[in-house]
Design an enzyme around this catalytic site. Structure first.
Site, PDB file in Angstrom:
ATOM      1  CE  LYS A 201      16.416 130.230   7.442  1.00  0.00           C
ATOM      2  NZ  LYS A 201      15.474 130.989   6.622  1.00  0.00           N
ATOM      3  CE  LYS A 255      13.712 130.007  10.358  1.00  0.00           C
ATOM      4  NZ  LYS A 255      13.495 130.659   9.106  1.00  0.00           N
TER       5      LYS A 255
HETATM    6  C1  PBG Z   1      12.840 131.429   4.323  1.00  0.00           C
HETATM    7  C2  PBG Z   1      12.379 131.123   5.685  1.00  0.00           C
HETATM    8  C3  PBG Z   1      12.238 129.840   6.196  1.00  0.00           C
HETATM    9  C4  PBG Z   1      11.690 129.989   7.468  1.00  0.00           C
HETATM   10  C5  PBG Z   1      11.524 131.356   7.708  1.00  0.00           C
HETATM   11  N1  PBG Z   1      11.965 132.058   6.587  1.00  0.00           N
HETATM   12  C6  PBG Z   1      12.477 128.519   5.580  1.00  0.00           C
HETATM   13  C7  PBG Z   1      13.731 128.225   4.915  1.00  0.00           C
HETATM   14  O1  PBG Z   1      14.766 128.848   5.143  1.00  0.00           O
HETATM   15  O2  PBG Z   1      13.700 127.307   4.097  1.00  0.00           O
HETATM   16  C8  PBG Z   1      11.333 128.837   8.354  1.00  0.00           C
HETATM   17  C9  PBG Z   1      10.333 129.085   9.416  1.00  0.00           C
HETATM   18  C10 PBG Z   1       9.682 127.871   9.956  1.00  0.00           C
HETATM   19  O3  PBG Z   1      10.068 126.718   9.651  1.00  0.00           O
HETATM   20  O4  PBG Z   1       8.742 128.043  10.732  1.00  0.00           O
HETATM   21  N2  PBG Z   1      13.808 132.325   4.093  1.00  0.00           N
END
Ligand code: PBG
Length: 331
Positions: A201, A255
């Protein structure tokens, strides 16, 4: 080995729709789609999210209705994200392991209404529950601590499993959390609850609309670069995936999606594990902005991007377009 022109004309196979269908290498089906849904308090509530046109937060009854829709469309799994009321957010994110939080109420309602006709995936991270919008606990200097955070994530994951979650998905990027969660699930009588780890991520600029959706955007000070990955790194993503597999992940996620297709491909080539992509909020919003600006046809843009994930090696895709795409696939 490839022949040469004119004995070989690759356009022959493209001349007719039946032939294109016969030669198609990759297929997208509704079973490839996971639908993220945002939960809000109350009853009979739909709150459109300004930065995600076409996406709303739903109160629990609405979540159940959307889930029924997903089942009818052949979507195998939903992913739930809560917009925790601000008076329940705190420095330590304790609402994350409250058995009566919004998330647990949504999980139970879906389970009651839909049995095991659909999978329920839940996000493990503290950002929808903390008053500072970070995914973990802060030390005195504002640094997100690792091991103390993992202890809370374990409580959160157990709380979700007890409410009926099928897949817990840690999205926090702490070190060692997959092992800790796996052990706790095993010991807590949840041996069949899967872990889909957000293994690679990235600290991405594409999460903005999501943070609006869960209400953490305005609270967040600074960034998440001390735990989420540097977009410049690929080898490190493979190390993250290797660790999460060793710790007990059943599947892994990359992601955001489209900017990281090379990572998906490398993970797929290197490891024997299902890999999922999250087409995140900013990716969705950019398509919608493009459509509004007349860049192209929504359906064609959406389907081209979704098939790219399958071609790159994904087992499935989390996408806000899940219901829309499934409808298109059903014709
Ligand atoms: C938080 C989380 C995020 C997303 C999924 N879980 C945002 C972040 O890490 O700030 C993002 C998903 C999206 O942008 O659609 N843990």
């Amino acid at each position: 080995m490839i022949g040469s022109y004119p004995n070989t004309r690759l356009r022959r196979a493209r001349a007719h729709a039946w032939s294109r269908a016969m030669h198609r290498e990759t297929a997208l089906t509704p079973a490839d789609l996971i639908w993220p849904l945002f939960v809000t308090s109350g009853r009979g509530i739909e709150e459109p999210i300004g930065s995600l046109p076409g996406v709303s937060r739903w109160s629990v009854d609405g979540i159940v209705a959307r889930t029924r829709e997903a089942i009818d469309l052949g979507i195998p799994c939903i992913a739930l994200f809560p917009n925790t009321p601000s008076d329940q957010r705190s420095e330590d994110g304790a609402a994350a392991y409250d058995p009566d939080n919004l998330m647990c109420r949504a999980i139970k309602a879906v389970r009651d209404a839909c049995g095991s006709d659909i999978g329920i995936l839940t996000d493990v991270a503290l950002d929808p529950y903390t008053s500072h919008g970070q995914d973990g606990l802060l030390d005195g200097q504002g640094y997100v601590t690792n091991d103390d955070t993992v202890a809370v994530l374990v409580d959160q994951a157990l709380n979700q499993a007890e409410a009926g979650a099928d897949i817990v998905a840690p999205s926090d990027m702490m070190d060692g959390r997959v092992r800790a969660i796996r052990m706790a699930l095993e010991m807590g009588g949840h041996a069949n609850v899967q872990i889909m780890s957000y293994a690679a991520k990235y600290a991405s600029a594409f999460y903005g609309p999501f943070r609006d959706a869960v209400g953490s955007g305005g609270l967040l000070k600074g960034d998440k670069k001390s735990y989420q990955m540097d977009p410049a790194n690929g080898d490190e993503a493979l190390r993250e995936v290797a660790l999460d597999i060793a710790e007990g992940a059943d599947s892994v996620m990359v992601k955001p999606g489209l900017a990281y297709l090379d990572i998906i491909w490398r993970v797929k080539e290197r490891f024997d594990i299902p890999v999922f992509a999250y087409q995140v909020s900013g990716e969705y919003a950019l398509i919608e902005a493009g459509v509004a600006a007349g860049v192209g046809d929504r359906d064609a843009l959406v389907m081209e991007k979704l098939i790219a994930f399958k071609r790159a090696g994904c087992t499935g895709v989390l996408t806000y377009y899940a219901a829309h795409a499934a409808r298109l696939l059903h014709g």
